[in-house]
Scaffold this active site. Structure first.
Site, PDB file in Angstrom:
ATOM      1  N   ASN A  91       0.803  -1.228   0.000  1.00  0.00           N
ATOM      2  CA  ASN A  91       0.000   0.000   0.000  1.00  0.00           C
ATOM      3  C   ASN A  91       0.831   1.271   0.000  1.00  0.00           C
ATOM      4  O   ASN A  91       0.371   2.309  -0.475  1.00  0.00           O
ATOM      5  CB  ASN A  91      -0.925  -0.009   1.225  1.00  0.00           C
ATOM      6  CG  ASN A  91      -1.646   1.312   1.403  1.00  0.00           C
ATOM      7  OD1 ASN A  91      -2.622   1.603   0.703  1.00  0.00           O
ATOM      8  ND2 ASN A  91      -1.169   2.129   2.335  1.00  0.00           N
ATOM      9  N   TYR A  93       3.948  10.010 -11.066  1.00  0.00           N
ATOM     10  CA  TYR A  93       2.912   9.222 -10.387  1.00  0.00           C
ATOM     11  C   TYR A  93       2.142   8.362 -11.383  1.00  0.00           C
ATOM     12  O   TYR A  93       1.972   7.151 -11.183  1.00  0.00           O
ATOM     13  CB  TYR A  93       1.960  10.158  -9.644  1.00  0.00           C
ATOM     14  CG  TYR A  93       0.872   9.454  -8.874  1.00  0.00           C
ATOM     15  CD1 TYR A  93       1.159   8.807  -7.684  1.00  0.00           C
ATOM     16  CD2 TYR A  93      -0.441   9.461  -9.328  1.00  0.00           C
ATOM     17  CE1 TYR A  93       0.156   8.162  -6.956  1.00  0.00           C
ATOM     18  CE2 TYR A  93      -1.452   8.842  -8.613  1.00  0.00           C
ATOM     19  CZ  TYR A  93      -1.147   8.178  -7.423  1.00  0.00           C
ATOM     20  OH  TYR A  93      -2.136   7.551  -6.718  1.00  0.00           O
ATOM     21  N   LYS A 149       2.348   4.294 -11.441  1.00  0.00           N
ATOM     22  CA  LYS A 149       1.133   3.564 -11.070  1.00  0.00           C
ATOM     23  C   LYS A 149       0.685   2.647 -12.215  1.00  0.00           C
ATOM     24  O   LYS A 149       0.125   1.575 -11.964  1.00  0.00           O
ATOM     25  CB  LYS A 149       0.029   4.543 -10.668  1.00  0.00           C
ATOM     26  CG  LYS A 149       0.248   5.157  -9.299  1.00  0.00           C
ATOM     27  CD  LYS A 149       0.280   4.106  -8.193  1.00  0.00           C
ATOM     28  CE  LYS A 149       0.352   4.700  -6.810  1.00  0.00           C
ATOM     29  NZ  LYS A 149       0.320   3.686  -5.737  1.00  0.00           N
TER      30      LYS A 149
END
Length: 254
Positions: free
Chosen positions: A81, A145, A149
Protein backbone atom coordinates in the site's frame (compact mmCIF):
# COMPACT_ATOMS: atom_id res chain seq x y z
CA UNK A 1 -16.70 -11.93 8.66
CA UNK A 2 -14.70 -12.90 5.57
CA UNK A 3 -13.56 -16.46 6.14
CA UNK A 4 -10.51 -16.07 3.88
CA UNK A 5 -8.83 -13.64 6.29
CA UNK A 6 -9.88 -14.93 9.72
CA UNK A 7 -6.74 -15.76 11.64
CA UNK A 8 -4.55 -14.81 8.67
CA UNK A 9 -1.19 -13.14 9.06
CA UNK A 10 -1.49 -9.80 7.25
CA UNK A 11 1.06 -7.11 6.45
CA UNK A 12 -0.04 -3.61 5.45
CA UNK A 13 2.64 -1.16 4.32
CA UNK A 14 2.18 2.58 4.57
CA UNK A 15 -0.40 1.91 7.27
CA UNK A 16 0.31 4.84 9.57
CA UNK A 17 -2.67 6.69 8.09
CA UNK A 18 -4.99 6.98 5.12
CA UNK A 19 -5.88 3.91 3.09
CA UNK A 20 -3.26 1.77 4.80
CA UNK A 21 -4.64 2.45 8.27
CA UNK A 22 -8.16 1.74 7.03
CA UNK A 23 -7.01 -1.59 5.57
CA UNK A 24 -5.22 -2.51 8.80
CA UNK A 25 -8.31 -1.70 10.86
CA UNK A 26 -10.59 -3.73 8.60
CA UNK A 27 -8.32 -6.78 8.54
CA UNK A 28 -8.06 -6.68 12.33
CA UNK A 29 -11.84 -6.35 12.65
CA UNK A 30 -12.20 -9.42 10.43
CA UNK A 31 -10.06 -11.47 12.82
CA UNK A 32 -6.66 -11.23 11.13
CA UNK A 33 -3.31 -10.76 12.86
CA UNK A 34 -1.93 -7.54 11.43
CA UNK A 35 1.55 -6.11 11.03
CA UNK A 36 1.40 -2.34 10.63
CA UNK A 37 4.27 -0.90 8.61
CA UNK A 38 5.10 2.75 8.05
CA UNK A 39 8.24 4.86 7.66
CA UNK A 40 6.97 6.87 10.64
CA UNK A 41 7.49 4.58 13.64
CA UNK A 42 5.20 6.58 15.92
CA UNK A 43 2.31 6.44 13.46
CA UNK A 44 2.82 2.72 12.89
CA UNK A 45 2.78 2.08 16.64
CA UNK A 46 -0.32 4.20 17.15
CA UNK A 47 -2.33 2.21 14.59
CA UNK A 48 -0.93 -1.11 15.83
CA UNK A 49 -1.84 -0.27 19.43
CA UNK A 50 -5.34 0.74 18.34
CA UNK A 51 -6.07 -2.55 16.54
CA UNK A 52 -4.03 -4.96 18.66
CA UNK A 53 -1.51 -5.41 15.88
CA UNK A 54 2.28 -5.39 15.64
CA UNK A 55 4.24 -2.36 14.49
CA UNK A 56 7.13 -3.03 12.10
CA UNK A 57 8.33 0.40 11.00
CA UNK A 58 10.79 1.03 8.17
CA UNK A 59 11.15 1.06 4.42
CA UNK A 60 8.40 -1.07 2.88
CA UNK A 61 10.92 -2.54 0.43
CA UNK A 62 12.68 -4.55 3.08
CA UNK A 63 10.31 -5.59 5.84
CA UNK A 64 9.01 -8.97 4.66
CA UNK A 65 11.42 -11.05 6.75
CA UNK A 66 10.83 -9.04 9.93
CA UNK A 67 7.07 -9.04 9.38
CA UNK A 68 7.08 -12.78 8.78
CA UNK A 69 8.93 -13.35 12.04
CA UNK A 70 6.50 -11.06 13.87
CA UNK A 71 3.60 -13.17 12.57
CA UNK A 72 5.14 -16.44 13.69
CA UNK A 73 6.67 -17.47 10.40
CA UNK A 74 3.92 -16.97 7.82
CA UNK A 75 2.55 -14.03 5.84
CA UNK A 76 -0.82 -14.96 4.35
CA UNK A 77 -1.79 -11.55 2.95
CA UNK A 78 0.55 -8.77 1.89
CA UNK A 79 -0.89 -5.32 1.17
CA UNK A 80 1.59 -3.30 -0.89
CA UNK A 81 0.00 0.00 0.00
CA UNK A 82 2.87 2.44 0.59
CA UNK A 83 3.17 4.98 -2.21
CA UNK A 84 4.32 8.45 -3.16
CA UNK A 85 2.26 10.99 -5.10
CA UNK A 86 5.00 12.54 -7.19
CA UNK A 87 3.80 15.43 -9.32
CA UNK A 88 5.56 17.11 -12.19
CA UNK A 89 6.16 16.59 -15.90
CA UNK A 90 8.91 15.04 -17.99
CA UNK A 91 11.06 17.83 -16.53
CA UNK A 92 10.77 16.54 -12.96
CA UNK A 93 14.17 15.86 -11.43
CA UNK A 94 15.52 12.36 -11.91
CA UNK A 95 15.50 11.90 -8.14
CA UNK A 96 11.72 12.41 -8.18
CA UNK A 97 11.31 9.82 -10.93
CA UNK A 98 13.64 7.41 -9.13
CA UNK A 99 11.75 7.69 -5.83
CA UNK A 100 8.37 7.18 -7.52
CA UNK A 101 9.68 4.13 -9.35
CA UNK A 102 11.27 2.68 -6.21
CA UNK A 103 8.27 3.11 -3.92
CA UNK A 104 5.36 2.66 -6.33
CA UNK A 105 6.77 -0.26 -8.33
CA UNK A 106 9.99 -1.81 -7.05
CA UNK A 107 8.77 -2.13 -3.45
CA UNK A 108 6.02 -4.38 -4.82
CA UNK A 109 8.51 -6.38 -6.88
CA UNK A 110 10.83 -6.86 -3.90
CA UNK A 111 7.99 -7.95 -1.65
CA UNK A 112 6.70 -10.46 -4.19
CA UNK A 113 10.21 -11.82 -4.66
CA UNK A 114 10.47 -12.44 -0.91
CA UNK A 115 6.96 -13.87 -0.51
CA UNK A 116 6.44 -16.09 -3.53
CA UNK A 117 8.76 -19.01 -2.74
CA UNK A 118 6.80 -19.80 0.44
CA UNK A 119 3.43 -19.11 -1.15
CA UNK A 120 4.15 -21.34 -4.14
CA UNK A 121 5.46 -24.09 -1.90
CA UNK A 122 2.30 -24.22 0.18
CA UNK A 123 -0.06 -23.35 -2.70
CA UNK A 124 -1.66 -20.16 -1.39
CA UNK A 125 -1.06 -16.48 -0.66
CA UNK A 126 -2.73 -13.14 -1.30
CA UNK A 127 -1.05 -10.00 -2.71
CA UNK A 128 -3.00 -6.74 -2.52
CA UNK A 129 -1.62 -3.85 -4.55
CA UNK A 130 -2.89 -0.33 -3.85
CA UNK A 131 -2.56 1.16 -7.30
CA UNK A 132 -4.80 4.09 -8.29
CA UNK A 133 -7.23 4.93 -11.06
CA UNK A 134 -4.19 6.76 -12.46
CA UNK A 135 -2.73 3.32 -13.14
CA UNK A 136 -5.67 2.54 -15.43
CA UNK A 137 -6.16 6.04 -16.81
CA UNK A 138 -3.72 8.87 -15.97
CA UNK A 139 -3.51 11.99 -13.82
CA UNK A 140 -2.93 15.49 -15.12
CA UNK A 141 0.08 17.29 -13.68
CA UNK A 142 1.68 14.11 -12.33
CA UNK A 143 3.80 12.24 -14.86
CA UNK A 144 5.98 10.31 -12.35
CA UNK A 145 2.91 9.22 -10.39
CA UNK A 146 0.88 8.24 -13.45
CA UNK A 147 3.68 6.32 -15.12
CA UNK A 148 4.72 4.38 -12.03
CA UNK A 149 1.13 3.56 -11.07
CA UNK A 150 0.73 2.10 -14.56
CA UNK A 151 3.77 0.01 -13.68
CA UNK A 152 2.28 -1.09 -10.37
CA UNK A 153 -0.91 -2.17 -12.11
CA UNK A 154 1.05 -4.03 -14.80
CA UNK A 155 3.04 -5.89 -12.17
CA UNK A 156 -0.08 -6.90 -10.23
CA UNK A 157 -1.68 -8.08 -13.47
CA UNK A 158 1.44 -10.08 -14.34
CA UNK A 159 1.50 -11.72 -10.91
CA UNK A 160 -2.12 -12.75 -11.26
CA UNK A 161 -1.86 -14.26 -14.72
CA UNK A 162 1.39 -16.04 -13.86
CA UNK A 163 0.52 -17.59 -10.49
CA UNK A 164 -3.25 -17.81 -10.11
CA UNK A 165 -3.29 -21.52 -11.04
CA UNK A 166 -0.81 -22.08 -8.20
CA UNK A 167 -3.04 -20.59 -5.50
CA UNK A 168 -1.82 -16.99 -5.43
CA UNK A 169 -4.63 -14.44 -5.29
CA UNK A 170 -3.91 -10.89 -6.46
CA UNK A 171 -6.05 -7.77 -6.09
CA UNK A 172 -5.35 -4.36 -7.64
CA UNK A 173 -7.16 -1.50 -5.88
CA UNK A 174 -7.69 1.47 -8.20
CA UNK A 175 -9.54 4.33 -6.49
CA UNK A 176 -9.79 7.91 -7.68
CA UNK A 177 -9.69 10.57 -4.96
CA UNK A 178 -9.54 9.39 -1.36
CA UNK A 179 -9.60 11.85 1.54
CA UNK A 180 -6.02 11.44 2.74
CA UNK A 181 -2.87 13.51 3.11
CA UNK A 182 -1.85 12.26 -0.34
CA UNK A 183 -4.94 13.84 -1.89
CA UNK A 184 -4.13 17.15 -0.21
CA UNK A 185 -0.64 16.97 -1.73
CA UNK A 186 -2.02 16.83 -5.29
CA UNK A 187 -2.75 20.56 -5.19
CA UNK A 188 -4.93 22.29 -7.77
CA UNK A 189 -4.96 19.28 -10.12
CA UNK A 190 -6.41 17.16 -7.34
CA UNK A 191 -8.89 19.90 -6.47
CA UNK A 192 -10.15 19.83 -10.07
CA UNK A 193 -10.12 16.12 -10.83
CA UNK A 194 -10.23 14.17 -7.57
CA UNK A 195 -11.80 16.07 -4.70
CA UNK A 196 -15.33 16.41 -6.13
CA UNK A 197 -15.86 12.63 -5.94
CA UNK A 198 -13.41 11.79 -3.14
CA UNK A 199 -14.35 8.99 -0.77
CA UNK A 200 -13.18 7.98 2.70
CA UNK A 201 -10.33 5.47 3.27
CA UNK A 202 -12.87 3.15 4.91
CA UNK A 203 -14.74 2.98 1.61
CA UNK A 204 -11.61 1.63 -0.07
CA UNK A 205 -11.28 -1.08 2.58
CA UNK A 206 -14.94 -2.00 2.11
CA UNK A 207 -14.42 -2.29 -1.65
CA UNK A 208 -11.41 -4.56 -1.16
CA UNK A 209 -13.29 -6.91 1.12
CA UNK A 210 -16.18 -7.11 -1.29
CA UNK A 211 -13.65 -7.97 -3.99
CA UNK A 212 -12.07 -10.65 -1.80
CA UNK A 213 -15.49 -12.21 -1.22
CA UNK A 214 -16.17 -12.17 -4.97
CA UNK A 215 -12.62 -13.28 -5.86
CA UNK A 216 -12.06 -10.30 -8.18
CA UNK A 217 -8.69 -9.01 -9.35
CA UNK A 218 -9.68 -5.42 -10.16
CA UNK A 219 -11.11 -3.45 -7.24
CA UNK A 220 -12.84 -0.19 -8.19
CA UNK A 221 -13.98 1.82 -5.15
CA UNK A 222 -15.25 4.38 -7.69
CA UNK A 223 -17.39 2.19 -10.00
CA UNK A 224 -17.46 4.88 -12.70
CA UNK A 225 -13.78 4.19 -13.39
CA UNK A 226 -14.87 1.06 -15.23
CA UNK A 227 -16.65 3.18 -17.83
CA UNK A 228 -13.67 5.51 -18.20
CA UNK A 229 -11.36 2.53 -18.66
CA UNK A 230 -13.63 1.04 -21.32
CA UNK A 231 -13.84 4.39 -23.14
CA UNK A 232 -10.06 4.73 -23.09
CA UNK A 233 -9.62 1.31 -24.64
CA UNK A 234 -12.43 1.68 -27.19
CA UNK A 235 -11.39 5.08 -28.58
CA UNK A 236 -7.98 6.27 -27.31
CA UNK A 237 -7.94 9.45 -29.39
CA UNK A 238 -11.33 10.62 -28.18
CA UNK A 239 -10.34 9.83 -24.61
CA UNK A 240 -7.03 11.70 -24.96
CA UNK A 241 -8.85 14.68 -26.47
CA UNK A 242 -11.22 14.78 -23.51
CA UNK A 243 -8.31 14.52 -21.08
CA UNK A 244 -6.52 17.31 -22.92
CA UNK A 245 -9.60 19.51 -22.47
CA UNK A 246 -9.26 18.83 -18.73
CA UNK A 247 -5.56 19.74 -18.94
CA UNK A 248 -6.44 23.01 -20.64
CA UNK A 249 -9.06 23.77 -17.99
CA UNK A 250 -6.46 23.18 -15.29
CA UNK A 251 -3.93 25.43 -17.05
CA UNK A 252 -6.51 28.18 -17.51
CA UNK A 253 -7.30 28.08 -13.79
CA UNK A 254 -3.66 28.88 -13.09
Amino acid sequence: MVEAVQGAGVVVTGAGGGIGAALARRFAAEGARVVVNDLDADRAKAVADEIGGIAVPGDASGIVAEARDALGGTVDVYCANAGVASGGSEAAEEAVWALAWDVNVMAHVRAAHALLPHWLERGRGRFVSTVSAAGLLTMIGAAPYSVTKHGAYAFAEWLSLTYRHRGVKVHAICPQGVRTDMLDATGTAGDLVLKPTAIEPKDVADALFKGIEEDRFLILPHPEVSGYYEARAADPDRWLTNMNHLQQKWEAAG
